[in-house]
Design a protein around this motif. Structure first.
Motif, PDB file in Angstrom:
ATOM      1  N   LEU A 733    -120.498  32.129  11.950  1.00 14.05           N
ATOM      2  CA  LEU A 733    -119.326  32.022  11.522  1.00 14.05           C
ATOM      3  C   LEU A 733    -119.062  31.556  10.164  1.00 14.05           C
ATOM      4  CD1 LEU A 733    -117.350  30.768  14.718  1.00 14.05           C
ATOM      5  CD2 LEU A 733    -117.260  32.825  13.519  1.00 14.05           C
ATOM      6  N   PRO A 734    -118.377  31.834   9.338  1.00 16.12           N
ATOM      7  CA  PRO A 734    -118.102  31.196   7.998  1.00 16.12           C
ATOM      8  C   PRO A 734    -116.952  30.149   8.139  1.00 16.12           C
ATOM      9  CG  PRO A 734    -116.987  33.443   8.022  1.00 16.12           C
ATOM     10  CD  PRO A 734    -117.835  33.053   9.249  1.00 16.12           C
ATOM     11  N   ILE A 735    -117.171  29.120   7.504  1.00 16.67           N
ATOM     12  CA  ILE A 735    -116.135  27.943   7.540  1.00 16.67           C
ATOM     13  C   ILE A 735    -115.885  27.633   6.205  1.00 16.67           C
ATOM     14  CG2 ILE A 735    -118.130  26.434   7.382  1.00 16.67           C
ATOM     15  CD1 ILE A 735    -116.542  24.835   9.816  1.00 16.67           C
ATOM     16  N   ARG A 736    -114.524  27.057   6.047  1.00 13.00           N
ATOM     17  CA  ARG A 736    -114.144  26.527   4.795  1.00 13.00           C
ATOM     18  C   ARG A 736    -113.245  25.177   4.973  1.00 13.00           C
ATOM     19  NH1 ARG A 736    -113.339  31.835   4.530  1.00 13.00           N
ATOM     20  NH2 ARG A 736    -113.725  33.049   2.404  1.00 13.00           N
ATOM     21  N   ILE A 737    -113.052  24.429   4.048  1.00 11.85           N
ATOM     22  CA  ILE A 737    -112.172  23.239   4.047  1.00 11.85           C
ATOM     23  C   ILE A 737    -111.268  23.413   3.061  1.00 11.85           C
ATOM     24  CG2 ILE A 737    -112.065  20.565   3.888  1.00 11.85           C
ATOM     25  CD1 ILE A 737    -115.230  20.243   4.386  1.00 11.85           C
ATOM     26  N   LEU A 738    -109.980  23.711   3.687  1.00 16.51           N
ATOM     27  CA  LEU A 738    -108.824  23.970   3.017  1.00 16.51           C
ATOM     28  C   LEU A 738    -107.607  23.286   3.173  1.00 16.51           C
ATOM     29  CD1 LEU A 738    -108.800  28.090   3.384  1.00 16.51           C
ATOM     30  CD2 LEU A 738    -109.704  26.769   1.453  1.00 16.51           C
ATOM     31  N   THR A 739    -106.734  23.105   2.174  1.00 17.28           N
ATOM     32  CA  THR A 739    -105.555  22.407   2.289  1.00 17.28           C
ATOM     33  C   THR A 739    -104.516  22.993   3.390  1.00 17.28           C
ATOM     34  OG1 THR A 739    -104.568  23.302   0.366  1.00 17.28           O
ATOM     35  CG2 THR A 739    -105.952  21.335   0.246  1.00 17.28           C
TER      36      THR A 739
END
Length: 805
Positions: A733-739
Motif C-alpha cells: 500500500l502506498p502511504i503519504r502524510i498530508l495536511t
C-alpha cells in the motif's frame, strides 16, 4: 446475514458520497488564494531553546529537553509543532549525531592506512571491545538518521512510499529485514520504479552497513600483534654479482689448502660438512628404532655457522609424490642462505640494535626485531638423484647411464638418448664419456665409499650441474655403484634475520623463495610437491640461474679428514640413514654438500661504507644515527659512488614485532572499505543538510508514529489487520502524510497518514509546508472523528481511483 450484508453495502455507498464531498472541500481549500498563516515568531530565550532542543533531540537526549523546559517554566503541554524546518544552522545542529561516529571511523581509517606502532604490550586491550561496541551503536544510530531523513524527504514532497518503508530506520540492525515482507512489499509495490529502486537501495545499503560497521570498527580499533616497519637502508658488499653468484665454479676459485677438511669459518667449500653429519645423526635418533616402522622422520634444517651469522641448511628428500614420474622418488633437495650476505645482514642487525639502544624510538619496546632482504638476493638450490647399478668386473663393457636431471621439464630432454634399459629405477641418459673400467680405477680403499665427479655435457644433460659415481664398499669383483646427477642454481630468495630484544650477538638467518607465484607460474604432473616449502626446484623456471660445476671444484667437497684418515664423503656415509638404501643417504649428502659449498662463494666479501653517526652527550661518543634509519629517509651507509658502482647492493628492511594499527591482510582492507562507504553516506547527508537547510526529527520513533496513526482517519484498506498482517498486499500500500483541516475548522492544519492512491494534484497542494506548525484535533467529537465515520472509512479508497504515484 442478508440484513448485515445489506447494511454493509448501504454504509459503503454513504461513505463514497461523503468521500466525494470531503475531496471537493479539500480541493477548494487547497486551491484558495488566501495565504497560509505564518508561525509565531519566537524571541529571546525561546529562540535559543529551539536550537538547544534540536541538538539534544538529535543526540537522543530528549529527557534533557523536558528538564530544561521544567527549569525555565515553559508550558509542558503539547503545542503545535513544525513538521520540518528550513534553517541551515538547525539542520547542521541536527547532524551532530554523526560527529562522534564519523570522526572515530575516519580516524580508524587514517591511522590504519598510515600504520602506527604502539609497543610490545598494551594495557586495557579488552576495553577496546566495549569501545568498538559503543562505536557500532553510534554508527547504527547515525545510519538510522540518514534513512529517516530520506523517508521524510519523500513524504514531505507529497509523494507516496510503501508502508513497509515507514519505520525502516528502526529495523536496520535486523538483517532479517532484507527478506522480510516489508522490503519485498516495497519491491513489488506500484509506486514509480525509480523511487522504488532508490528506496530499496538506500535501505539495503543501510542494513548491510549496520550489520558490518561494528565488526569493521572492532578490527580497526583493536591493535593487532604483527611485524611493523622500523626503517630501511641499502648495504654494499665489496664483491661483484658474478663473484658472489658465479655461473661456473672451478678449482682456481678455492685455495689448495682446502684439500684437507678445515674449520667451519674458512672459505673452503666443505668446511661445514659436519652439519650434514648432524642431520643424519638426528634423523636416526628422532624416533627410536622400535617405534620407527616404515616411517622416516628427518629434521627440517640444521645449523650452519659463518663468520658472524648462523644459517639454516634445509634438506628435504622424497620430494616427488607421483609414483609414475620419470624422476627419482627419493631425490633430495637442499638450500641455505649465502654466507657473505648473511654475515652482512647480521652486522647490519647489530648496528640497528646499537642505534635503537640510544634512541627514544617507540621501537625500543618490541618483542622481536627482524632485518630482511627481499629483493636482488640469491641463494643456492640443489637437487640430487642417485640410482644403483653394478659393474661386473673390468670386462663389463655396458654403457654408463645417469638419471635424467631431476626437476627438469621433459621438454628440455627431447633430443636426449633417454632410456629405461638400465638397472637404474628411473629414466636415464647414456653417457659415452666414461667406461666402467675407468670407474674401477677411482682412487681410495675398496672398503670405503669412494666418489668420482663427472662433468656432464650440456647436451644432452640439459639442467645438470655435475654428475657423480659413488663406489660402494666391496670385497669381491662385483662392484656396486651409485650413479648420481646433481642440479644446482641460484634462486631469487628473501632472507630474514630475527633477534629478540633480550638476545645479543649473532642472529639466525632464514629464507624463503621470493615471489614464488611469478617464479613458478605452472607446475606439471611430474613436479608436484608434497607440500609448500622454502625449497623449489622446477627447471627451467626455478632456480633462475643455472650453475655449472667443474670436477676440480667438486673435489674440494670431499677433502681428507686428517684425524679420521678418511674422506668427508666416506665419513658421512658411515652415519647414513638406518634402514634405508644407500641411494637415499647419498642424495641427502650430495645435495647438502653442494648447497653448503656454493653458499661460501665470495666468502671474504664484507660490509662496506661509512656509518652515519650522531653525537651522544651521555656516552660522549658518536653512535649510529637512528633517526635516519628508523624513518627510512636515507641510507645509513655512505659509499664512494665510483668505487661501489660494481659492488653488490642490497636493501635491508627492518621490522619489529608488537601491537599496532595497519592494513596487513585482507580483513582490515575490507573493513576500511565498509567504513569508507559509511563515511561517504554521512558526508553526503551533512552536505545535503548544509546546502538545503531542510531538517526534521519527527516520526523517528514508534511512539510518535503510533500517535500520528491514532490521529489519522481509519481506512477500509487496513480491514482485518488489527490482529496482525499476513498478506503482501498491505505492505504494498502506498502511504503519504498530508495536511487536512482539523475538526475545529480553524486555520491550524492537521497531519494524517493517507493510505492508498491519491490524486496527484491534491497530493501536491496538500503536502506539508516548511516552517509551518501543525496541531491536534482539539475539537474532535462525534461521527466527524469516530471510527464509524463514513467519510473517514472510505476516504483512501475514493482518492485512490486517480493516480497511483
Amino acid at each position: 446475514m442478508a440484513k448485515v450484508a445489506s447494511d454493509e453495502k448501504s454504509r459503503i455507498q454513504e461513505a463514497e458520497i461523503a468521500s466525494i464531498q470531503w475531496t471537493n472541500s479539500w480541493d477548494s481549500t487547497a486551491s484558495a488564494d488566501k495565504p497560509l498563516p505564518s508561525a509565531p515568531q519566537a524571541t529571546g530565550l525561546q529562540s535559543y531553546l529551539v536550537y538547544v532542543k534540536a541538538t539534544l533531540r538529535s543526540l537522543g537526549l530528549n529527557v534533557l529537553v523536558y528538564v530544561l523546559q521544567h527549569y525555565f517554566g515553559i508550558d509542558l503541554n503539547e503545542i503545535p509543532k513544525k513538521a520540518f524546518h528550513r534553517d541551515r544552522l538547525l539542520a547542521l545542529l541536527r547532524s551532530m549525531v554523526h560527529i562522534l561516529p564519523f570522526t572515530i571511523a575516519l580516524g580508524e581509517i587514517i591511522i590504519n592506512w598510515r600504520g602506527y606502532y604502539i609497543g610490545a604490550n598494551i594495557e586495557g586491550l579488552n576495553y577496546m571491545q566495549f569501545a568498538a561496541k559503543l562505536h557500532e551503536m553510534a554508527m547504527q544510530s547515525s545510519l538510522a538518521v540518514i534513512v529517516f531523513c530520506y523517508v521524510r524527504h519523500v513524504l514531505f514532497s507529497g509523494d507516496a512510499l510503501p508502508i513497509g518503508a515507514l519505520l525502516s530506520g528502526l529495523q536496520l540492525t535486523q538483517i532479517s529485514y532484507l527478506w522480510s515482507m516489508e522490503l519485498w512489499g516495497i519491491a513489488s509495490s506500484k509506486i514509480p520504479l525509480l523511487r522504488r529502486l532508490s528506496v530499496m537501495t538506500m535501505i539495503i545499503i543501510a542494513v548491510l552497513l549496520a550489520s558490518t560497521v561494528g565488526p569493521s570498527s572492532a578490527i580497526l580499533l583493536i591493535p593487532n600483534l604483527n611485524h611493523w616497519p622500523a626503517g630501511s637502508t641499502h648495504i654494499w658488499l665489496n664483491s661483484t654479482a658474478s663473484e658472489m653468484w658465479p655461473s661456473r665454479l672451478d678449482g682456481s676459485m678455492v685455495p689448495s689448502s682446502c684439500s684437507q677438511a678445515a674449520n667451519v669459518s674458512s672459505i673452503c667449500p666443505a668446511s661445514e660438512w659436519h652439519s650434514i653429519s648432524d642431520y643424519l645423526s638426528l634423523a636416526n635418533g628422532i624416533i627410536p628404532a622400535a617405534f620407527l616402522g616404515p616411517y622416516t622422520v628427518t629434521p627440517f634444517w640444521v645449523q650452519l655457522t659463518g663468520k658472524g651469522s648462523l644459517r639454516q641448511l634445509i634438506i628435504q628428500h622424497h620430494i616427488y609424490d607421483n609414483e609414475t614420474a620419470p624422476f627419482d622418488q627419493g631425490a633430495a633437495q637442499a638450500t641455505t642462505q649465502h654466507a657473505a650476505v648473511a654475515d652482512a645482514l647480521s652486522a647490519t642487525s647489530s648496528l640497528w640494535d646499537i642505534a635503537l639502544q640510544h634512541s627514544d624510538s617507540p621501537f625500543f619496546d618490541q618483542r622481536d626485531a627482524v632485518q630482511s632482504i627481499v629483493a636482488d638476493n640469491f641463494q643456492p638450490y640443489t637437487l640430487a638423484s642417485c640410482g644403483a647399478d653394478v659393474i661386473e668386473g673390468e670386462t663389463d663393457d655396458r654403457p654408463v647411464a645417469f638419471p635424467i636431471p631431476p626437476g627438469s621439464s621433459l621438454d628440455m630432454l627431447e633430443d636426449a638418448n633417454v632410456t629405461t634399459d638400465t638397472m637404474l629405477p628411473m629414466y636415464a641418459i647414456e653417457y659415452a664419456g666414461l667406461t666402467r673400467s675407468e670407474i674401477l680405477q677411482t682412487p681410495g680403499q675398496k672398503s670405503e665409499y669412494r666418489i668420482r665427479w663427472v662433468e656432464l655435457p650440456e647436451d644432452p644433460f640439459n639442467g645438470s650441474s655435475i654428475g657423480a659415481v659413488i663406489l660402494q664398499p666391496t670385497v669381491n669383483e662385483t662392484q656396486g655403484v651409485l650413479l648420481c646427477n646433481v642440479a644446482a642454481g641460484w634462486g631469487s630468495s628473501s632472507m630474514n634475520m630475527s633477534k629478540s630484544p633480550a638476545a645479543s650477538g649473532t642472529g639466525l638467518a632464514s629464507s624463503n623463495v621470493y615471489d614464488p607465484d611469478s617464479a613458478l607460474p605452472q607446475r606439471d604432473d611430474y613436479s608436484r610437491r608434497i607440500a609448500d616449502s622454502v625449497i623449489s626446484f622446477e627447471l627451467p623456471m626455478f632456480p633462475q640461474r643455472k650453475i655449472n660445476i667443474s670436477s676440480d671444484w667438486a673435489e674440494y667437497l670431499n677433502p681428507l679428514i686428517p684425524n679420521l684418515n678418511m674422506t668427508v664423503f666416506n665419513a658421512l656415509m658411515s652415519v647414513k640413514l638406518v634402514d634405508h638404501e644407500d641411494t637415499t643417504s647419498a642424495n641427502i649428502i650430495l645435495a647438502g654438500l653442494v648447497a653448503s659449498g656454493l653458499a661460501r662463494t665470495g666468502f671474504e666479501s664484507q660490509l662496506q661504507g661509512e656509518i652515519r653517526t650522531a653525537f651522544n652527550p651521555t656516552l660522549n661518543a658518536s653512535i649510529p644515527d637512528g633517526e635516519y634509519w628508523f624513518n627510512g629517509r636515507r641510507d645509513m651507509f655512505t659509499v664512494d659512488p665510483q668505487a661501489s658502482k660494481d659492488w653488490v647492493k642490497l636493501r635491508v628492511d627492518s621490522s619489529v614485532e608488537g601491537y599496532g594499527f595497519g592494513l596487513e591482510g585482507l580483513a582490515p582492507k575490507l573493513t576500511v572499505a565498509v567504513l569508507l562507504i559509511y563515511c561517504v553516506l554521512v558526508f553526503g547527508h551533512v552536505c545535503y543538510a548544509a546546502i538545503s537547510g531542510v531538517s526534521s526529527t519527527n516520526w523517528d520513533s514508534i511512539t510518535e508514529m503510533v500517535a500520528l496513526a491514532v490521529n489519522s482517519s481509519p481506512t477500509i484498506q487496513l480491514r482485518n489487520t488489527c490482529a496482525g498482517i499476513t498478506q503482501m498486499g498491505v505492505f504494498q500500500l502506498p502511504i503519504r502524510i498530508l495536511t487536512s483541516k482539523d475538526a475545529g475548522g480553524e486555520d491550524e492544519d492537521h497531519l494524517e497518514l493517507i493510505f492508498g492512491a491519491v490524486n496527484g494534484t491534491v497530493a501536491k497542494k496538500c503536502r506539508i509546508q516548511e516552517n509551518r506548525e501543525y496541531g491536534t484535533m482539539h475539537n474532535c467529537s462525534g461521527a466527524t472523528c469516530g471510527y464509524d465515520s463514513p467519510a473517514s472509512s472510505c476516504r483512501s479508497r475514493r482518492l485512490g481511483r486517480v493516480d497511483m504515484g
